[in-house]
Design an enzyme around this catalytic site. Structure first.
Site, PDB file in Angstrom:
ATOM      1  N   LYS A   1      36.625   2.346 -56.193  1.00  0.00           N
ATOM      2  CA  LYS A   1      38.111   1.947 -55.841  1.00  0.00           C
ATOM      3  C   LYS A   1      38.768   2.051 -57.384  1.00  0.00           C
ATOM      4  CE  LYS A   1      37.108  -0.270 -51.682  1.00  0.00           C
ATOM      5  NZ  LYS A   1      35.820  -0.166 -51.542  1.00  0.00           N
ATOM      6  N   ARG A   2      38.380   3.104 -57.982  1.00  0.00           N
ATOM      7  CA  ARG A   2      39.409   3.296 -59.462  1.00  0.00           C
ATOM      8  C   ARG A   2      40.779   3.283 -59.239  1.00  0.00           C
ATOM      9  NH1 ARG A   2      35.312   0.485 -60.684  1.00  0.00           N
ATOM     10  NH2 ARG A   2      33.566   1.347 -62.087  1.00  0.00           N
TER      11      ARG A   2
END
Ligand SMILES: O=C(O)c1cc(=O)[nH]c(=O)n1[C@@H]1O[C@H](COP(=O)(O)O)[C@@H](O)[C@H]1O
EC number: 4.1.1.23
Length: 313
Positions: free
Chosen positions: A108-109
Site C-alpha cells: 500500500k505504497r
C-alpha cells in the site's frame, strides 16, 4: 507476456480459478514445528520470527502453487521485524516467482511523484524478476496523495510489464469515513474509481483489462457490483472473503462473463485453516499443510459453484 493483466489472466485460465492466496504470517499462530525449527537455528527474536515466517510462507507456496494463479504477501508482517523480516519477504517473493506464481506485494505504497518513482522501481519487476529488488509482478498503492502520484507507478508498470492495484473501496468497517464523502453527489471512492478506470483504459493489453487495477472489498457487495460496471477495463483485487465475513455470493458481481476481471483474496482463512472448523476437526495440528490444501480447494470450488469463475473450468 509483457503485460500484467494478460499474464495474470493467462495464469487464471491455466489454473482455472481466480482464487488468490494471501501470505499473512502471524507468529502466535504458526505451527509448532516451524517455531521450534526457528528457535533452534536463530538467536535474536527478529531473526527467529523472520526465519519462521519464511519457512511458513515457502511451505504454503509449495502447497498452493499447483492450485492458484497468484499469491499476495503482506509486507507489513515482514517489515515489523526489520531487516531480517524484509530479507525473508524478498526470498518469499522470489520463491513464489520461481514457482510460476504471479506475486502481488501488498505494501500500500504512496508518495509524491519523485518519491513514488523509487517505490515503483524498487517493487515493480514485472515479467523480468531481475528488474526490481523486490521482484514483484504487482504492488498495492494508496491514491490519497492524488492522481499525479500514480503516474510514476503507471510508467514503470507499463515499461516493465508490471501492474498496480489502487485502493478504491476498501474492505474495512471504517472505509466509508472518507471514501463515502460526497462532492456534488459523488462519493470519493467513485472519483478515485473514475481516475483508475481512465488509467486502465490507457494501459489495456491484448485482453480487455489494463495494468492498473483497483482494490474493492468483498464486504461491500453493492459497491463491488457498482464498481464492476463503472470500471469495465479495470482488473479488481477483492479482499474480505473468509475471515472478514464475505462469501462467494458477495463477489459474484466482480467478474465478467468469462470469469475474468477479478482475483479474490483469502489470507487468514487459508494460511491458518488448521485453526478453525471444519479443518481443525479433520486434521491434527501438524497436518496444517493438508488443511491449507483442502481449504484452498474448497475456496476454488466455492467460487466456481457460486460465481462466473465457474466458466473458467
Ligand atoms: O490491499 C489489500 O489487499 C487489502 C485492502 C483492503 O481493503 N482490505 C484488506 O483486507 N486488504 C488486505 O487483504 C488481506 C486480508 O486478509 P484476510 O482478512 O486474512 O483474508 C490483508 O493482507 C489486508 O491488508
Amino acid at each position: 507476456m509483457h503485460h500484467f493483466s494478460d499474464r495474470l489472466n493467462a495464469a487464471i485460465q491455466k489454473k482455472k480459478t481466480p482464487a488468490l492466496v494471501g501470505l499473512d504470517p502471524r507468529f502466535d499462530w504458526l505451527p509448532a514445528d516451524i517455531v521450534s525449527n526457528a528457535n533452534k537455528n536463530h538467536h535474536t527474536q527478529a531473526e527467529i520470527v523472520a526465519a519462521a515466517f519464511e519457512e511458513f510462507c515457502l511451505r504454503i507456496i509449495d502447497v498452493v502453487a499447483p492450485l492458484v494463479p497468484a499469491v499476495k504477501p503482506q509486507a507489513a508482517f515482514f517489515e515489523e521485524w526489520g531487516p531480517a523480516g524484509c530479507a525473508a519477504l524478498q526470498r518469499v517473493i522470489l520463491k513464489a516467482r520461481e514457482a510460476g506464481l504471479v506475486v502481488i506485494c501488498d505494501a500500500k505504497r504512496g508518495d509524491i511523484g519523485s518519491t513514488a518513482e523509487a517505490y515503483a522501481r524498487g517493487y515493480l519487476a514485472g515479467e523480468n524478476i531481475d528488474s526490481a529488488i523486490w521482484a514483484a509482478d504487482c504492488l498495492t498503492v494508496n491514491p490519497y496523495l492524488g492522481s499525479d502520484t500514480l503516474e510514476p507507478f503507471v510508467n514503470v508498470a507499463v515499461e516493465r510489464g508490471a501492474g498496480i492495484y489502487v485502493l478504491v473501496r476498501t474492505s474495512n468497517p471504517g472505509a466509508g469515513t472518507f471514501q463515502d464523502r460526497k462532492t456534488e453527489g459523488t462519493n470519493l471512492y467513485e472519483c478515485v474509481a473514475a481516475a483508475v478506470e481512465e488509467l486502465a483504459v490507457k494501459t489495456k493489453g491484448a485482453g480487455n483489462y489494463g495494468s492498473i487495477g483497483a482494490v474493492v472489498g468483498a464486504t461491500y457487495p453493492e459497491e463491488l457490483n457498482q464498481l464492476r460496471a463503472l470500471m469495465p477495463h479495470t482488473p479488481l483485487l477483492v479482499p474480505g472473503y473468509g475471515s472478514q465475513g464475505a462469501g462467494a455470493g458477495d463477489v459474484a458481481g466482480a467478474f465478467d462473463k468469462q470469469g475474468l476481471g477479478a482475483i479474490i483474496n483469502s489470507s487468514r482463512g487459508i494460511n491458518f485453516a488448521i485453526r478453525k472448523a471444519p479443518y481443525s476437526e479433520k486434521f491434527a495440528p501438524q497436518e496444517w499443510e493438508q488443511a491449507i490444501e483442502i481449504a484452498t480447494i474448497d475456496m476454488i470450488a466455492d467460487l466456481a459453484n457460486h460465481t462466473p469463475a465457474g466458466n473458467l473450468q
